[in-house]
Write a protein that holds these residues in place. Structure first.
Motif, PDB file in Angstrom:
ATOM      1  N   THR A  87       7.357  -3.283  -9.196  1.00 30.37           N
ATOM      2  CA  THR A  87       6.279  -4.228  -9.486  1.00 30.37           C
ATOM      3  C   THR A  87       5.817  -4.873  -8.206  1.00 30.37           C
ATOM      4  O   THR A  87       6.607  -5.148  -7.298  1.00 30.37           O
ATOM      5  CB  THR A  87       6.764  -5.339 -10.443  1.00 30.37           C
ATOM      6  OG1 THR A  87       7.893  -5.978  -9.866  1.00 30.37           O
ATOM      7  CG2 THR A  87       7.097  -4.789 -11.802  1.00 30.37           C
ATOM      8  N   LEU A  88       4.523  -5.097  -8.123  1.00 27.74           N
ATOM      9  CA  LEU A  88       3.929  -5.874  -7.043  1.00 27.74           C
ATOM     10  C   LEU A  88       3.470  -7.186  -7.669  1.00 27.74           C
ATOM     11  O   LEU A  88       2.446  -7.229  -8.342  1.00 27.74           O
ATOM     12  CB  LEU A  88       2.752  -5.119  -6.415  1.00 27.74           C
ATOM     13  CG  LEU A  88       3.068  -3.699  -5.915  1.00 27.74           C
ATOM     14  CD1 LEU A  88       1.818  -3.040  -5.374  1.00 27.74           C
ATOM     15  CD2 LEU A  88       4.156  -3.730  -4.853  1.00 27.74           C
ATOM     16  N   GLY A  89       4.276  -8.209  -7.503  1.00 26.66           N
ATOM     17  CA  GLY A  89       3.975  -9.501  -8.109  1.00 26.66           C
ATOM     18  C   GLY A  89       3.841 -10.574  -7.062  1.00 26.66           C
ATOM     19  O   GLY A  89       3.179 -10.387  -6.029  1.00 26.66           O
ATOM     20  N   GLU A  90       4.498 -11.713  -7.255  1.00 24.44           N
ATOM     21  CA  GLU A  90       4.411 -12.824  -6.321  1.00 24.44           C
ATOM     22  C   GLU A  90       4.926 -12.400  -4.956  1.00 24.44           C
ATOM     23  O   GLU A  90       6.037 -11.913  -4.818  1.00 24.44           O
ATOM     24  CB  GLU A  90       5.228 -14.004  -6.858  1.00 24.44           C
ATOM     25  CG  GLU A  90       4.831 -15.337  -6.288  1.00 24.44           C
ATOM     26  CD  GLU A  90       3.403 -15.712  -6.682  1.00 24.44           C
ATOM     27  OE1 GLU A  90       2.622 -16.053  -5.770  1.00 24.44           O
ATOM     28  OE2 GLU A  90       3.067 -15.651  -7.880  1.00 24.44           O
ATOM     29  N   GLY A  91       4.071 -12.560  -3.915  1.00 24.82           N
ATOM     30  CA  GLY A  91       4.481 -12.239  -2.553  1.00 24.82           C
ATOM     31  C   GLY A  91       4.111 -10.853  -2.082  1.00 24.82           C
ATOM     32  O   GLY A  91       4.485 -10.451  -0.980  1.00 24.82           O
ATOM     33  N   SER A  92       3.383 -10.088  -2.878  1.00 30.94           N
ATOM     34  CA  SER A  92       3.019  -8.720  -2.499  1.00 30.94           C
ATOM     35  C   SER A  92       1.502  -8.587  -2.351  1.00 30.94           C
ATOM     36  O   SER A  92       0.753  -9.535  -2.584  1.00 30.94           O
ATOM     37  CB  SER A  92       3.522  -7.726  -3.553  1.00 30.94           C
ATOM     38  OG  SER A  92       4.912  -7.746  -3.653  1.00 30.94           O
ATOM     39  N   LEU A  93       1.088  -7.400  -1.948  1.00 32.28           N
ATOM     40  CA  LEU A  93      -0.338  -7.083  -1.912  1.00 32.28           C
ATOM     41  C   LEU A  93      -0.526  -5.644  -2.347  1.00 32.28           C
ATOM     42  O   LEU A  93       0.421  -4.849  -2.355  1.00 32.28           O
ATOM     43  CB  LEU A  93      -0.928  -7.321  -0.514  1.00 32.28           C
ATOM     44  CG  LEU A  93      -0.351  -6.566   0.687  1.00 32.28           C
ATOM     45  CD1 LEU A  93      -0.882  -5.139   0.786  1.00 32.28           C
ATOM     46  CD2 LEU A  93      -0.675  -7.306   1.979  1.00 32.28           C
ATOM     47  N   VAL A  94      -1.763  -5.282  -2.698  1.00 37.19           N
ATOM     48  CA  VAL A  94      -2.048  -3.941  -3.172  1.00 37.19           C
ATOM     49  C   VAL A  94      -3.370  -3.467  -2.591  1.00 37.19           C
ATOM     50  O   VAL A  94      -4.346  -4.220  -2.527  1.00 37.19           O
ATOM     51  CB  VAL A  94      -2.083  -3.890  -4.716  1.00 37.19           C
ATOM     52  CG1 VAL A  94      -3.168  -4.797  -5.274  1.00 37.19           C
ATOM     53  CG2 VAL A  94      -2.270  -2.460  -5.215  1.00 37.19           C
ATOM     54  N   MET A  95      -3.397  -2.225  -2.105  1.00 42.25           N
ATOM     55  CA  MET A  95      -4.635  -1.609  -1.621  1.00 42.25           C
ATOM     56  C   MET A  95      -5.523  -1.261  -2.806  1.00 42.25           C
ATOM     57  O   MET A  95      -5.026  -0.940  -3.894  1.00 42.25           O
ATOM     58  CB  MET A  95      -4.312  -0.346  -0.837  1.00 42.25           C
ATOM     59  CG  MET A  95      -3.461  -0.562   0.402  1.00 42.25           C
ATOM     60  SD  MET A  95      -4.342  -1.412   1.710  1.00 42.25           S
ATOM     61  CE  MET A  95      -5.587  -0.180   2.140  1.00 42.25           C
ATOM     62  N   CYS A  96      -6.845  -1.310  -2.594  1.00 39.63           N
ATOM     63  CA  CYS A  96      -7.751  -1.136  -3.727  1.00 39.63           C
ATOM     64  C   CYS A  96      -8.927  -0.221  -3.412  1.00 39.63           C
ATOM     65  O   CYS A  96      -9.358  -0.094  -2.264  1.00 39.63           O
ATOM     66  CB  CYS A  96      -8.315  -2.494  -4.173  1.00 39.63           C
ATOM     67  SG  CYS A  96      -7.067  -3.586  -4.832  1.00 39.63           S
ATOM     68  N   ASP A  97      -9.425   0.401  -4.472  1.00 43.25           N
ATOM     69  CA  ASP A  97     -10.696   1.124  -4.448  1.00 43.25           C
ATOM     70  C   ASP A  97     -11.778   0.162  -3.944  1.00 43.25           C
ATOM     71  O   ASP A  97     -11.796  -1.005  -4.343  1.00 43.25           O
ATOM     72  CB  ASP A  97     -10.981   1.575  -5.880  1.00 43.25           C
ATOM     73  CG  ASP A  97     -12.256   2.372  -6.049  1.00 43.25           C
ATOM     74  OD1 ASP A  97     -13.182   2.165  -5.269  1.00 43.25           O
ATOM     75  OD2 ASP A  97     -12.332   3.173  -6.987  1.00 43.25           O
TER      76      ASP A  97
END
Length: 754
Positions: free
Chosen positions: A147-157
């Protein structure tokens, strides 16, 4: 901003869309898959200024979003390794809530994995790994799902390599606590790394099969223990998923390689995030954690080689977990084998249970499976044309008990005859299928009948060989009558004669028995797909139990009172009940209705999977599961309370679990015995012989004798299987002699299975 400007800078346009949607957005590096800023912690506390956004996104080649509270409780499930577990995860989520999967936003990542986006109703939990794997080419534990939750980041379209496949990133669904639990529990269940002593506090076993506890951990039926105590199997296979008692959806624990790993914090007596051996499960559930008592009981049941006085408890009292690497799983067929139905699923309160008890008490060779089949067939006959559920499902069933000769197949039949005769319903009993016309004539005179026969395998053999048109006619009639229980069936019209009339709501119950190897040898692909196989509830009896001294005992009044109550029952009103009754509707409560809907959706999903694979056997069998489940739930209700029956949660849960188990076992046995050619049939026989061996390995000479074929033909057969990779041949020394041993390849599939 003009359309031309938007087209010229899609990264900037996307960034501003995400900002407007309430996300905390940062510029990113597509190659590093990370934010380009040296530090971005301050942006978790305050948003960037308009000037910062303009500078960042005028030249950025990728965009990312901070997950967690700053982006509206955004959480992302990240499926790594090319999304290897994504499809299986989707299937599991869909089993719990088909609509939930459709609401999610799904993105393909640069590496071919998947990102699943959603927002949480409450604050997002901190990010943590849910599932790991051990890759053969990579040492150590590798992330499979996290899981990418509090404290993470995610690359996006529209960052290079990232594409939204479903939904809209600017319009995410919000998950309730229960909905999130379904998603996260499903991800947790794919953890392939067996817990070790270093991972969690675990208890120890010695893998010494001379001790009862270790022996039980090797060969005991832990699934039956879990089912008995209210746990429900959600997903079968090498990595089973289990739902704790009191919970209707979501995975609470997994069972893999002899380790029961619990995730739930509400699964007492188990602790969350802890592994348990099968013996620990048995001790906690059956003996309240008293490992000494559990050991003594298992020793009395034949587990272990030591006597009770020799049992060493020193390694047990720490709590019985696991040490050392898990054994490699044996070669398996394409479909996992759930095994014969456990006795815990044969328990029905009320009338069925009373008849079973009397049968087991008086039978020369008591057999719980046959006793259950006889009792449920008896009740189905007594209640025929008298009750129905809200979906107009009736009590007519076709049951087949598989048992070897002299295993007590006739005793439940004799008991049924005795009870029906004493209740004044002797005319409801049929014995043999003389012809299809004979079945119709019998039902015309007595519309509710019980046919009990020991010739089912002979009938199937004759049909398979196509040398007896009489049996073909019988089969056609059985198929038709099964589906006519809630309608009016017009009888055949002979040339030049008037129609003999109709059969109003025929209720035909069949309780057949057969020898297992004769039955499976009689099956063909045509038999499996014409609907008869799917209508049969096949109950395998296993080995013959220990005999007991015969005794003469009258049928208890508790049984006869209920039987006579049914015999005198008058559905409908007036004098129409004899030829056109209006069966009483047995209602189901809300909890039962929810479970039955879940069972229907599960069967529909399995049907769709079989349809996509052009699996005609699978579609035929799964197509009848919903109907079978509802029939059994109805019978459970009228057994528990014949005067004021209600289909409740217990009835629905039992029916769903039993039918699902029987269906999977039927499909496994079909895949193991039915082939498209004589050569493929011999292949299946080889696979079956090897699987029966304790270590999934068999010597050349033993297999040759078991196959009962010429040595030259056997040699060619085995050479073909080895060359194709289905079988692995190994030279081993035993007692000073070197010989060839065969074992199944882990990737072996049942060749030519229907």
């Amino acid at each position: 901003m003009t359309k031309q400007t938007k087209a010229a800078n899609p990264i900037r346009d996307a960034a501003y869309r995400y900002i407007d949607a309430g996300y905390r957005v940062l510029p990113a590096d597509a190659q590093r898959k990370f934010a380009t800023l040296k530090s971005y912690k301050q942006y978790r506390k305050k948003p960037p200024t308009e000037k910062e956004n303009e500078v960042w996104f005028s030249s950025a080649n990728a965009v990312c979003i901070l997950t967690g509270e700053v982006s509206g409780s955004l959480e992302v499930l990240d499926f790594d390794q090319g999304g290897r577990a994504f499809d299986a995860w989707c299937d599991l989520v869909e089993e719990h809530d088909p609509r939930l999967l459709q609401r999610l936003v799904v993105q393909r990542s640069q590496s071919g994995g998947r990102h699943v986006f959603f927002r949480n109703e409450s604050l997002t939990p901190k990010s943590h790994v849910h599932a790991r794997t051990v890759m053969p080419e990579i040492e150590g534990k590798t992330v499979l799902i996290e899981t990418l939750g509090e404290g993470s980041l995610v690359m996006c379209d529209p960052s290079p390599g990232y594409v939204v496949l479903q939904g809209d990133l600017t319009n995410l669904p919000t998950m309730s606590i229960d909905e999130r639990a379904i998603l996260v529990d499903a991800a947790s269940s794919f953890n392939e790394v067996k817990p070790t002593i270093e991972d969690v506090p675990a208890t120890k076993t010695s893998n010494d099969e001379s001790r009862p506890g270790d022996d039980f951990s090797q060969r005991g039926d832990v699934a039956a223990i879990l089912t008995k105590h209210g746990w429900r199997l959600l997903h079968d296979g090498n990595n089973q998923q289990w739902c704790r008692p009191g919970k209707t959806a979501g995975c609470s624990a997994t069972l893999k390689d002899g380790v029961f790993y619990v995730f739930s914090s509400n699964a007492a007596p188990f602790e969350p995030n802890q592994p348990y051996s099968p013996f620990a499960v048995y001790s906690l559930l059956e003996h309240g954690g008293d490992y000494s008592a559990a050991t003594r009981q298992l020793a009395s049941e034949g587990f272990g080689n030591a006597s009770e006085s020799d049992v060493d408890l020193s390694g047990f009292l720490d709590g019985l977990g696991k040490t050392g690497p898990p054994p490699k799983p044996p070669a398996e067929p394409e479909l996992p084998d759930p095994g014969p139905v456990p006795n815990s699923l044969l328990q029905v309160p009320g009338f069925v249970g009373d008849v079973m008890s009397h049968c087991l008490d008086t039978a020369p060779y008591p057999n719980p499976t046959l006793a259950f089949a006889g009792a449920i067939a008896l009740l189905a006959t007594l209640a025929g044309r008298k009750v129905r559920d809200p979906g107009d499902n009736r009590t007519n069933l076709y049951l087949l008990g598989l048992a070897h000769s002299a295993a007590g197949k006739d005793w439940p039949r004799k008991l049924n005859v005795q009870i029906l005769h004493r209740a004044g319903m002797a005319d409801c009993i049929g014995e043999r299928f003389a012809s299809g016309e004979g079945i119709q004539d019998a039902l015309h005179l007595t519309p509710s009948m019980l046919f009990q026969t020991d010739e089912v395998d002979g009938m199937l053999q004759s049909i398979k060989k196509s040398n007896d048109a009489r049996y073909e006619n019988v089969l056609s009639t059985l198929l038709t009558m099964y589906s006519s229980a809630n309608t009016v069936y017009p009888m055949r019209r002979k040339a030049g004669k008037e129609s003999p009339g109709t059969i109003d709501q025929p209720s035909l119950v069949v309780f057949g028995t057969a020898i297992p190897n004769h039955y499976y040898a009689a099956l063909s692909e045509r038999m499996l797909t014409n609907g008869f196989f799917a209508r049969m509830m096949i109950l395998e009896c296993g080995e013959r139990g220990e005999g007991q001294e015969p005794k003469i005992a009258e049928v208890p009044d508790t049984i006869m009172d209920v039987a006579r109550w049914w015999a005198d029952y008058k559905p409908g009103t007036g004098n129409l009940h004899l030829w056109h009754p209006e069966p009483t509707i047995v209602p189901h409560d809300d909890s039962a209705k929810k479970i039955l809907v879940e069972a229907r959706l599960h069967a529909e999903r399995e049907y769709t999977k079989a349809e996509r694979k052009s699996d005609s056997v699978g579609t035929t069998v799964w197509g009848r599961v919903n109907e079978q489940t509802r029939k059994l739930a109805l019978l459970y209700a009228v057994s528990a309370n014949h005067e004021s029956p209600v289909i409740n949660e217990a009835a629905a849960e039992w029916a769903m679990t039993l039918v699902d188990h029987l269906t999977k076992r039927m499909l496994f046995m079909a895949s193991s015995h039915v082939a498209e050619s004589p050569f493929a049939t011999e292949c299946l026989k080889v696979f079956a012989k090897i699987r029966k061996e304790k270590n999934q390995k068999i010597p050349h000479s033993k297999l040759l004798k078991a196959m009962d074929m010429e040595a030259l033909l056997f040699k060619k057969l085995m050479a073909t299987l080895v060359e194709r990779g289905d079988i692995i041949a190994q030279e081993e020394s035993t007692a000073g002699r070197t010989g060839t041993h065969y074992r199944l390849n882990r990737t072996e599939q049942p060749t030519g299975a229907g």
